[in-house]
Design an enzyme around this catalytic site. Structure first.
Site, short mmCIF file in Angstrom:
data_model
loop_
_atom_site.label_atom_id
_atom_site.label_comp_id
_atom_site.label_asym_id
_atom_site.label_seq_id
_atom_site.Cartn_x
_atom_site.Cartn_y
_atom_site.Cartn_z
N HIS A 27 0.84 -1.15 0.08
CA HIS A 27 0.20 0.04 0.18
C HIS A 27 0.76 1.31 0.09
O HIS A 27 2.13 1.38 0.19
CB HIS A 27 -1.00 0.09 1.09
CG HIS A 27 -0.38 0.11 2.73
ND1 HIS A 27 0.13 1.17 3.05
CD2 HIS A 27 0.05 -1.05 3.68
CE1 HIS A 27 0.62 0.88 4.40
NE2 HIS A 27 0.64 -0.39 4.62
N CYS B 177 2.89 -4.93 6.83
CA CYS B 177 2.69 -4.43 5.34
C CYS B 177 3.94 -3.85 4.71
O CYS B 177 4.72 -3.52 5.13
CB CYS B 177 1.47 -3.49 5.23
SG CYS B 177 0.03 -4.24 5.97
#
Length: 186
Positions: free
Chosen positions: A146, A162
């Site tokens: 992301h 992440c």
């Protein structure tokens, strides 16, 4: 003659510019900017390979060729490894920390404690401009590739697991990869 109204308006504009300057002034190290690189011929075009210790994500474009992006990754003990598939893609995604994140850092995530609040997508959302959701065997891993609101995290191991990219870089990758893209994190 300068009026009080013009003076206040000028001061407010100057303050706003000064507050925005640190974000605008940040420049990622050139090695973390997207660039065409050579890669092993054994990797298939359309595949994503992530090397967390090096802080690079490779999108294989042709046999022996890839676009390399700099990334920020999970801090020790929180990183994802293995194979996954991009099962979902979202523009300006909503976000809620996992229960584990809330338990680890309740003061950081206090607005999410004991409720179902989900932060709307937008420029202040930690997932940034785009998110690619990683699944294994049809199940959400809760790991994402992301964007980020913290560009200084690129090239570092600081996240909750992440893979972070600069917003303009994740937009570029998002536009290149379809749902079903295989991802390997070593």
């Amino acid at each position: 003659m300068i009026t009080r109204r013009k003076f206040v308006a000028s001061a407010a504009a100057g303050t706003a510019l000064a507050a925005a300057a640190p974000a605008l002034a940040f420049e990622v190290d050139p090695k973390f900017r997207p660039q065409q690189v050579g890669i092993k011929n054994t990797l298939s075009p359309g595949q994503i390979l992530i090397l967390p210790r090096a802080h690079f994500l490779y999108y294989v474009t042709a046999p022996g060729q890839a676009i390399r992006y700099g990334v920020g990754v999970g801090r020790a003990g929180l990183e994802f490894t293995g194979d996954a598939i991009i099962q979902v893609k979202k523009e300006w995604p909503t976000w809620r920390p996992t229960d584990e994140m809330i338990q680890r850092e309740p003061s950081t995530y206090s607005k999410f404690v004991n409720n179902d609040y989900v932060q709307p997508g937008g420029p202040s959302n930690p997932l940034g401009a785009r998110a690619l959701y990683l699944f294994q065997n049809g199940r959400d891993t809760f790991f994402r590739i992301h964007g980020t609101t913290a560009p200084e995290s690129i090239g570092r191991s600081v996240s909750n697991g992440c893979i972070r990219m600069l917003n303009e870089h994740v937009i570029d990758l998002y536009n290149r990869v379809p749902v079903g893209t295989p991802v390997t994190v070593l």
